[in-house]
Design a protein around this motif. Structure first.
Motif, PDB file in Angstrom:
ATOM      1  N   ILE A   1       0.819  -1.124   0.035  1.00  0.00           N
ATOM      2  CA  ILE A   1      -0.026  -0.095   0.135  1.00  0.00           C
ATOM      3  C   ILE A   1       0.870   1.309   0.159  1.00  0.00           C
ATOM      4  O   ILE A   1       0.816   2.277  -0.910  1.00  0.00           O
ATOM      5  N   ILE A   2       1.977   1.214   0.917  1.00  0.00           N
ATOM      6  CA  ILE A   2       2.788   2.466   1.247  1.00  0.00           C
ATOM      7  C   ILE A   2       3.444   2.662  -0.374  1.00  0.00           C
ATOM      8  O   ILE A   2       3.625   3.693  -0.941  1.00  0.00           O
ATOM      9  N   ILE A   3       4.049   1.689  -0.723  1.00  0.00           N
ATOM     10  CA  ILE A   3       4.936   1.739  -1.958  1.00  0.00           C
ATOM     11  C   ILE A   3       4.180   2.027  -3.058  1.00  0.00           C
ATOM     12  O   ILE A   3       4.581   2.831  -4.277  1.00  0.00           O
ATOM     13  N   GLY A   4       2.929   1.262  -3.379  1.00  0.00           N
ATOM     14  CA  GLY A   4       2.276   1.633  -4.380  1.00  0.00           C
ATOM     15  C   GLY A   4       1.681   3.198  -4.587  1.00  0.00           C
ATOM     16  O   GLY A   4       1.657   3.759  -5.437  1.00  0.00           O
ATOM     17  N   ARG A   5       1.148   3.610  -3.184  1.00  0.00           N
ATOM     18  CA  ARG A   5       1.022   4.946  -3.320  1.00  0.00           C
ATOM     19  C   ARG A   5       2.033   5.960  -3.601  1.00  0.00           C
ATOM     20  O   ARG A   5       1.738   6.904  -4.308  1.00  0.00           O
ATOM     21  N   GLU A   6       3.185   5.777  -3.003  1.00  0.00           N
ATOM     22  CA  GLU A   6       4.281   6.457  -3.419  1.00  0.00           C
ATOM     23  C   GLU A   6       4.637   6.525  -4.988  1.00  0.00           C
ATOM     24  O   GLU A   6       4.778   7.624  -5.522  1.00  0.00           O
ATOM     25  N   ILE A   7       4.453   5.448  -5.508  1.00  0.00           N
ATOM     26  CA  ILE A   7       4.851   5.363  -7.059  1.00  0.00           C
ATOM     27  C   ILE A   7       3.508   6.110  -7.761  1.00  0.00           C
ATOM     28  O   ILE A   7       3.612   7.002  -8.874  1.00  0.00           O
ATOM     29  N   THR A   8       2.163   5.882  -7.345  1.00  0.00           N
ATOM     30  CA  THR A   8       1.011   6.500  -8.013  1.00  0.00           C
ATOM     31  C   THR A   8       1.147   7.943  -7.948  1.00  0.00           C
ATOM     32  O   THR A   8       0.763   8.711  -8.785  1.00  0.00           O
ATOM     33  N   ILE A   9       1.420   8.503  -6.605  1.00  0.00           N
ATOM     34  CA  ILE A   9       1.534   9.855  -6.369  1.00  0.00           C
ATOM     35  C   ILE A   9       2.632  10.653  -7.260  1.00  0.00           C
ATOM     36  O   ILE A   9       2.553  11.703  -7.822  1.00  0.00           O
ATOM     37  N   SER A  10       3.748   9.947  -7.156  1.00  0.00           N
ATOM     38  CA  SER A  10       4.964  10.556  -7.980  1.00  0.00           C
ATOM     39  C   SER A  10       4.526  10.610  -9.412  1.00  0.00           C
ATOM     40  O   SER A  10       4.702  11.757 -10.240  1.00  0.00           O
ATOM     41  N   ALA A  11       3.900   9.572  -9.912  1.00  0.00           N
ATOM     42  CA  ALA A  11       3.399   9.489 -11.544  1.00  0.00           C
ATOM     43  C   ALA A  11       2.417  10.820 -11.587  1.00  0.00           C
ATOM     44  O   ALA A  11       2.558  11.423 -12.670  1.00  0.00           O
ATOM     45  N   LEU A  12       1.405  10.811 -10.766  1.00  0.00           N
ATOM     46  CA  LEU A  12       0.447  12.003 -10.857  1.00  0.00           C
ATOM     47  C   LEU A  12       1.036  13.179 -10.763  1.00  0.00           C
ATOM     48  O   LEU A  12       0.523  14.003 -11.444  1.00  0.00           O
ATOM     49  N   ARG A  13       1.993  13.605  -9.858  1.00  0.00           N
ATOM     50  CA  ARG A  13       2.571  14.876  -9.985  1.00  0.00           C
ATOM     51  C   ARG A  13       3.341  15.194 -11.106  1.00  0.00           C
ATOM     52  O   ARG A  13       3.464  16.400 -11.500  1.00  0.00           O
ATOM     53  N   GLU A  14       4.122  14.095 -11.616  1.00  0.00           N
ATOM     54  CA  GLU A  14       4.603  14.380 -12.806  1.00  0.00           C
ATOM     55  C   GLU A  14       3.774  14.850 -14.016  1.00  0.00           C
ATOM     56  O   GLU A  14       3.830  15.617 -14.718  1.00  0.00           O
ATOM     57  N   TRP A  15       2.628  13.875 -14.225  1.00  0.00           N
ATOM     58  CA  TRP A  15       1.724  14.198 -15.018  1.00  0.00           C
ATOM     59  C   TRP A  15       0.936  15.641 -15.048  1.00  0.00           C
ATOM     60  O   TRP A  15       0.856  16.292 -15.805  1.00  0.00           O
ATOM     61  N   MET A  16       0.608  15.775 -13.796  1.00  0.00           N
ATOM     62  CA  MET A  16       0.046  17.313 -13.355  1.00  0.00           C
ATOM     63  C   MET A  16       1.053  18.404 -13.908  1.00  0.00           C
ATOM     64  O   MET A  16       0.559  19.234 -14.373  1.00  0.00           O
ATOM     65  N   ALA A  17       2.406  18.240 -13.387  1.00  0.00           N
ATOM     66  CA  ALA A  17       3.273  19.051 -14.093  1.00  0.00           C
ATOM     67  C   ALA A  17       3.328  19.367 -15.461  1.00  0.00           C
ATOM     68  O   ALA A  17       3.398  20.357 -16.042  1.00  0.00           O
ATOM     69  N   GLN A  18       3.086  18.190 -16.328  1.00  0.00           N
ATOM     70  CA  GLN A  18       3.187  18.130 -17.655  1.00  0.00           C
ATOM     71  C   GLN A  18       1.791  18.966 -18.266  1.00  0.00           C
ATOM     72  O   GLN A  18       1.969  19.668 -19.458  1.00  0.00           O
TER      73      GLN A  18
END
Length: 186
Positions: free
Chosen positions: A97-114
């Protein structure tokens, strides 16, 4: 590229990852204490690099990129070590749960920046609380042994469960904030 003090602290935190792994696998009664100490040192450098950056205005694009990467790497490696030593479905689920959330939110932040909407997914107080609980939990799990009659490992398990719940809650908040941008066509 100029290396600031906060960036050097972040690089040091990354260098602590192989130290944590090596210490974790060494033979000896003291290795659990040493592994927990290495992890606590990494957590303290995370706090310190942020404090120095804010206090003295030592911001850099490289540091802004590297800091969350260092945090996620240290947490992921520490959780993998904990799961290896305590390979229960419960520990694996909480860690996933913890690792999956970190990956998901990192990807989300990258996409949101794009898409130019990075301001919607900034770190909130809930995320900071999640990080504190998570760091204490992992430290307890690495230490493992009872201390002054306190069941440190059990405390770590409960704190990791709380951290996983906070992880899901803060992840949901980030996704909910980003949802309007994600629904747009284009």
């Amino acid at each position: 590229m100029t290396l600031t003090i906060p960036t050097l602290l972040t690089l040091f935190r990354i260098l602590l990852i192989p130290v944590l792994v090596v210490v974790f696998y060494l033979e000896g009664r003291w290795t659990n204490l040493a592994a927990a100490a290495v992890f606590v040192l990494a957590a303290l450098t995370d706090w310190l690099d942020g404090w120095v950056a804010r206090r003295y205005g030592m911001y850099s694009a490289f540091g802004a990129f590297l800091d969350p990467v260092a945090d996620k790497l240290m947490v992921a490696f520490a959780l993998l070590l904990v799961v290896e030593r305590h390979d229960t479905p419960w520990m694996a689920l909480l860690s996933a749960i913890i690792i999956g959330r970190e990956i998901t939110i990192s990807a989300l932040r990258e996409w949101m920046a794009q898409v130019g909407a990075h301001g919607l997914v900034k770190v909130a107080a809930l995320g900071k609380l999640k990080t504190i609980v998570q760091m204490v939990a992992i430290s307890c799990l690495l230490f493992y042994e009872d201390l002054f009659g306190l069941p440190v490992f059990r405390i770590g398990e409960w704190l990791l469960a709380i951290a996983a719940a906070l992880t899901l809650w803060s992840g949901w908040d980030y996704l909910r904030a980003a949802w309007p941008a994600m629904r747009q066509k284009g």
